[in-house]
Design a protein around this motif. Structure first.
Motif, PDB file in Angstrom:
ATOM      1  N   ILE A  81      -8.325  10.349  -4.656  1.00  0.00           N
ATOM      2  CA  ILE A  81      -8.441   9.679  -5.957  1.00  0.00           C
ATOM      3  C   ILE A  81      -7.064   9.285  -6.475  1.00  0.00           C
ATOM      4  O   ILE A  81      -6.858   8.168  -6.969  1.00  0.00           O
ATOM      5  N   GLU A  82      -6.107  10.175  -6.355  1.00  0.00           N
ATOM      6  CA  GLU A  82      -4.750   9.899  -6.828  1.00  0.00           C
ATOM      7  C   GLU A  82      -4.144   8.708  -6.076  1.00  0.00           C
ATOM      8  O   GLU A  82      -3.495   7.846  -6.675  1.00  0.00           O
ATOM      9  N   LEU A  83      -4.394   8.631  -4.775  1.00  0.00           N
ATOM     10  CA  LEU A  83      -3.816   7.569  -3.961  1.00  0.00           C
ATOM     11  C   LEU A  83      -4.445   6.203  -4.235  1.00  0.00           C
ATOM     12  O   LEU A  83      -3.838   5.170  -3.949  1.00  0.00           O
ATOM     13  N   THR A  84      -5.649   6.181  -4.778  1.00  0.00           N
ATOM     14  CA  THR A  84      -6.302   4.901  -5.080  1.00  0.00           C
ATOM     15  C   THR A  84      -5.726   4.232  -6.324  1.00  0.00           C
ATOM     16  O   THR A  84      -6.103   3.092  -6.633  1.00  0.00           O
ATOM     17  N   LYS A  85      -4.816   4.884  -7.008  1.00  0.00           N
ATOM     18  CA  LYS A  85      -4.265   4.300  -8.228  1.00  0.00           C
ATOM     19  C   LYS A  85      -3.328   3.128  -7.950  1.00  0.00           C
ATOM     20  O   LYS A  85      -3.039   2.338  -8.850  1.00  0.00           O
ATOM     21  N   HIS A  86      -2.844   3.021  -6.719  1.00  0.00           N
ATOM     22  CA  HIS A  86      -2.004   1.874  -6.368  1.00  0.00           C
ATOM     23  C   HIS A  86      -2.831   0.595  -6.477  1.00  0.00           C
ATOM     24  O   HIS A  86      -3.980   0.551  -6.011  1.00  0.00           O
ATOM     25  N   PRO A  87      -2.306  -0.461  -7.085  1.00  0.00           N
ATOM     26  CA  PRO A  87      -3.110  -1.673  -7.306  1.00  0.00           C
ATOM     27  C   PRO A  87      -3.630  -2.344  -6.044  1.00  0.00           C
ATOM     28  O   PRO A  87      -4.623  -3.064  -6.092  1.00  0.00           O
ATOM     29  N   LYS A  88      -2.983  -2.122  -4.914  1.00  0.00           N
ATOM     30  CA  LYS A  88      -3.425  -2.766  -3.685  1.00  0.00           C
ATOM     31  C   LYS A  88      -4.470  -1.951  -2.920  1.00  0.00           C
ATOM     32  O   LYS A  88      -5.035  -2.434  -1.936  1.00  0.00           O
ATOM     33  N   VAL A  89      -4.719  -0.723  -3.342  1.00  0.00           N
ATOM     34  CA  VAL A  89      -5.737   0.110  -2.693  1.00  0.00           C
ATOM     35  C   VAL A  89      -7.076  -0.176  -3.367  1.00  0.00           C
ATOM     36  O   VAL A  89      -7.286   0.182  -4.521  1.00  0.00           O
ATOM     37  N   ILE A  90      -7.978  -0.825  -2.638  1.00  0.00           N
ATOM     38  CA  ILE A  90      -9.227  -1.289  -3.249  1.00  0.00           C
ATOM     39  C   ILE A  90     -10.469  -0.604  -2.682  1.00  0.00           C
ATOM     40  O   ILE A  90     -11.589  -0.949  -3.047  1.00  0.00           O
TER      41      ILE A  90
END
Length: 268
Positions: A79-88
């Protein structure tokens, strides 16, 4: 416009030709690419590619082949890693009983952790399932009962029962170049039957090149050939198939829509 919803641009096969790969995709009318994660610990390499090209996005996840290597990665970390705008998206994660590269227990633990992260974030899970129809269906039903989540069964080669079970749960199905192979009539028959709003196309490049390039390195521009065969299979024009699958992509991978065109209401 078409979208290659699943490729692996970080694989060594593309290292010397990445600019050419992306340029050829654009020239072929493939407007968006999603480079899919197979190891959470290698996310920085994926992000470097996604940040380099405006039309490339990525996921984060652990392929079932690498389940033992990354056993114990929690939903919270994902969940934390999905915060990057390019991780969709999350994944690819799931079950693979064809190769014995990941133990059954680690694969299931990873699969369920990715589902939990998908449920919590609202991002879709890219599911890998091979020779595991019954087990996959059971886990999906069990997890869906705990709370809805979005997902796509990528590179679908399973049976009709799992496909229809997935459709009944609101999930999507994606097809690769396998659908173009001469011996894939059963798969084409299934593809013709599925609801138009639940199908997508992908390459899984560098693997599974469509029939006319079979045995060679696959690349995102070749998704056009898969789309042509899928359109013929369903009795619609390539233009209609392209419109529908792209619409389906942006509906499922809705973060890509938002990142493409903030405030415009239209995908870039």
């Amino acid at each position: 416009m078409l979208v290659d919803s699943h490729c692996h641009l970080d694989f060594p096969d593309f290292a010397e030709d990445l600019d050419g790969i992306v340029a050829r995709a654009e020239a072929a009318g493939v407007g968006k690419l999603v480079t899919i994660s197979t190891r959470v610990r290698r996310l920085p390499a994926l992000l470097a590619i996604a940040e380099r090209f405006p039309n490339v996005y990525c996921s984060v996840g652990t392929h079932p082949h690498n389940a033992d290597e990354e056993d114990g990665i929690s939903a919270e970390e994902l969940i934390e890693l999905t915060k990057h705008p390019k991780v969709i998206a999350l994944g690819e994660a799931g079950l693979d009983n064809f190769y014995e590269h990941g133990s059954s227990g680690a694969q299931e633990r990873g699969f369920r952790a990715h589902i939990a992260a998908a449920r919590a974030t609202g991002l879709p899970l890219v599911i890998h399932t091979r020779e595991a129809d019954e087990q996959c269906g059971t886990i999906l039903e069990d997890e869906m009962a705990r709370g809805a989540f979005k997902a796509v069964l990528h590179c679908y080669t399973g049976g009709r029962e799992l496909a229809m079970k997935a459709i009944d749960m609101g999930l999507s199905i994606s097809f690769t170049g396998i659908i173009t192979f001469k011996k894939s009539q059963e798969l084409r028959d299934l593809a013709a039957e599925l609801p138009a709003d639940r199908i997508m196309v992908e390459t899984d490049a560098p693997y599974l090149a469509p029939g006319k390039w079979r045995g060679k390195r696959n690349e995102p521009s070749y998704v056009v050939e898969t789309a042509k065969v899928l359109a013929e299979t369903r009795g619609v024009s390539l233009e209609e198939l392209s419109r529908q699958t792209t619409e389906n992509f942006f509906r499922l991978f809705s973060k890509a829509f938002a990142e493409s065109s903030p405030g415009t209401g239209e995908p870039a």
